[in-house]
Design an enzyme around this catalytic site. Structure first.
Site, PDB file in Angstrom:
ATOM      1  N   SER A  37       0.659  -1.690   0.015  1.00  0.00           N
ATOM      2  CA  SER A  37       0.173  -0.162  -0.230  1.00  0.00           C
ATOM      3  C   SER A  37       0.788   1.222  -0.379  1.00  0.00           C
ATOM      4  O   SER A  37       0.502   1.938   0.023  1.00  0.00           O
ATOM      5  CB  SER A  37      -0.992  -0.207   1.547  1.00  0.00           C
ATOM      6  N   ASP A 235      -4.517   7.440  10.504  1.00  0.00           N
ATOM      7  CA  ASP A 235      -4.867   6.303  10.744  1.00  0.00           C
ATOM      8  C   ASP A 235      -3.338   5.116  11.075  1.00  0.00           C
ATOM      9  O   ASP A 235      -2.743   4.557  11.776  1.00  0.00           O
ATOM     10  CB  ASP A 235      -5.405   4.950   9.529  1.00  0.00           C
ATOM     11  N   HIS A 238      -0.355   3.984   7.083  1.00  0.00           N
ATOM     12  CA  HIS A 238       0.061   4.708   5.808  1.00  0.00           C
ATOM     13  C   HIS A 238       0.662   5.881   6.252  1.00  0.00           C
ATOM     14  O   HIS A 238       0.678   7.390   6.935  1.00  0.00           O
ATOM     15  CB  HIS A 238      -0.959   4.689   4.798  1.00  0.00           C
TER      16      HIS A 238
HETATM   17  C1  LIG Z   1       2.425   1.457   5.578  1.00  0.00           C
HETATM   18  O1  LIG Z   1       3.727   1.728   6.413  1.00  0.00           O
HETATM   19  C2  LIG Z   1       3.866   2.334   7.549  1.00  0.00           C
HETATM   20  C3  LIG Z   1       5.663   2.843   7.995  1.00  0.00           C
HETATM   21  O2  LIG Z   1       6.023   1.466   7.494  1.00  0.00           O
HETATM   22  C4  LIG Z   1       4.118   0.867   8.356  1.00  0.00           C
HETATM   23  O3  LIG Z   1       3.437   1.344   9.256  1.00  0.00           O
HETATM   24  C5  LIG Z   1       2.172   0.309   7.511  1.00  0.00           C
HETATM   25  O4  LIG Z   1       2.068  -1.285   8.113  1.00  0.00           O
HETATM   26  C6  LIG Z   1       2.687  -0.268   6.082  1.00  0.00           C
HETATM   27  N1  LIG Z   1       0.764  -0.613   5.536  1.00  0.00           N
HETATM   28  C7  LIG Z   1       0.342  -1.100   5.164  1.00  0.00           C
HETATM   29  C8  LIG Z   1      -0.769  -1.760   5.334  1.00  0.00           C
HETATM   30  O5  LIG Z   1       1.224  -2.184   4.523  1.00  0.00           O
END
Ligand SMILES: *[C@@H]1O[C@H](CO)[C@@H](O)[C@H](O)[C@H]1NC(C)=O
Ligand SMILES: *[C@@H]1O[C@H](CO)[C@@H](O)[C@H](O)[C@H]1NC(C)=O
Ligand SMILES: *[C@@H]1O[C@H](CO)[C@@H](O)[C@H](O)[C@H]1NC(C)=O
Ligand SMILES: *[C@@H]1O[C@H](CO)[C@@H](O)[C@H](O)[C@H]1NC(C)=O
Length: 259
Positions: A37, A235, A238
């Site tokens: 994502s 959230d 992201h």
């Molecule tokens: C997106 O990146 C953030 C920062 O690395 C992380 O905390 C998060 O888990 C990631 N989101 C997803 C859905 O993988």
């Protein structure tokens, strides 16, 4: 001398007639964007929809194209992964900012072609050779260079989904290494630059193991930029829009200066 000149002129004229489209619609430097994502882009995504705010660093440009879902080149615009990362609310990712930043520093690399392939929520096992994600990525990468241009690098931001189960985290290094070797082999580009993004935070508890794996992959032409410290969306999961813009610039810097 004169004859040589005439031949050159004729060849150029022929090239124009033979490929009227490719003059404008074939990028020179091609980049594969893959992972989850945060590569796809969720910057500016609220509880229900994207705020639609496109910062100047991510605006469309005639020098930045993207390979659409139907494998044709079109002018790139946010969200870059539209119709690629399906059934998600998409926002700003690092791709446009990366391309603008590369062009600003090295205009001769343009036009740039971006090949978006990232899919949110995917683990590295799903990206293994033989799976749908892998096949789609390789198919898109091959289609991208069918009429010219060169694949210059793979940008990879993945691993968040491998932090949840300890066994996945422990196997991440081996799986990532295999993935890099197989993509390079299937694209017949054995030294293709591969730039990863070091995870900042993750949903699972085993992030340190995955980060250690990311930083510990010992293969030639593999570099890493670190997302640690970049700001997150509301959230807390992201990367937000300013973070994605910054990440794009970091990736561009790595591409231009680390290889
Ligand atoms: C997106 O990146 C953030 C920062 O690395 C992380 O905390 C998060 O888990 C990631 N989101 C997803 C859905 O993988
Ligand atoms: C390919 O998809 C783009 C949108 O992504 C669309 O504008 C274009 O018309 C499509 N081309 C073909 C040949 O279907
Ligand atoms: C997206 O949603 C459509 C309609 O609900 C569904 O048919 C399709 O399988 C979904 N695709 C993915 C990749 O989840
Ligand atoms: C990876 O994702 C797939 C599909 O979502 C899931 O079945 C699997 O358990 C996950 N983990 C591993 C290690 O395959």
């Amino acid at each position: 001398m004169k004859i040589f000149h005439l031949v050159t002129v004729l060849l150029l004229a022929y090239a124009r007639i033979a490929s009227p489209e490719s003059c404008h619609h074939q990028p020179k430097s091609i980049f594969i964007l893959s992972g989850q994502s945060n590569m796809s882009g969720r910057g500016g995504v609220g509880r229900v929809k994207w705020d639609g705010v496109v910062p100047p660093e991510c605006e469309p440009s005639p020098s930045i194209l993207r390979l659409g879902p139907n494998l044709t080149w079109e002018e790139a615009k946010e969200p870059l992964h539209a119709d690629i990362d399906l059934n998600k609310t998409l926002g700003i990712g690092p791709g446009m900012s990366f391309a603008h930043s590369v062009l600003a520093q090295e205009p001769s690399l343009g036009p740039i072609g971006l090949v978006p392939c990232a899919v949110g929520g995917t683990n590295i096992t799903e990206w293994a050779r033989g799976g749908l994600l892998y096949s789609d990525m390789v198919r898109r990468a091959k289609a991208a260079v069918k009429h010219g241009g060169t694949i210059r690098a793979i940008l990879w931001y993945q691993g968040e989904s491998d932090t949840i189960i300890e066994e996945d985290a422990l196997r991440y290094k081996h799986r990532l290494k295999k993935f890099i070797e197989e993509v390079r082999c299937d694209l017949k580009l054995p030294t293709l630059p591969f730039i990863q993004v070091g995870l900042a935070t993750a949903l699972g508890p085993y992030i340190d193991i995955v980060r250690a794996a990311q930083f510990g992959v010992k293969l030639p032409n593999v570099k890493i930029v670190d997302a640690k410290g970049l700001p997150l969306e509301w959230d807390h999961v992201h990367l937000n829009t300013p973070a994605e813009v910054k990440l794009g610039k970091m990736l561009a810097h790595a591409f231009l200066h680390d290889f």
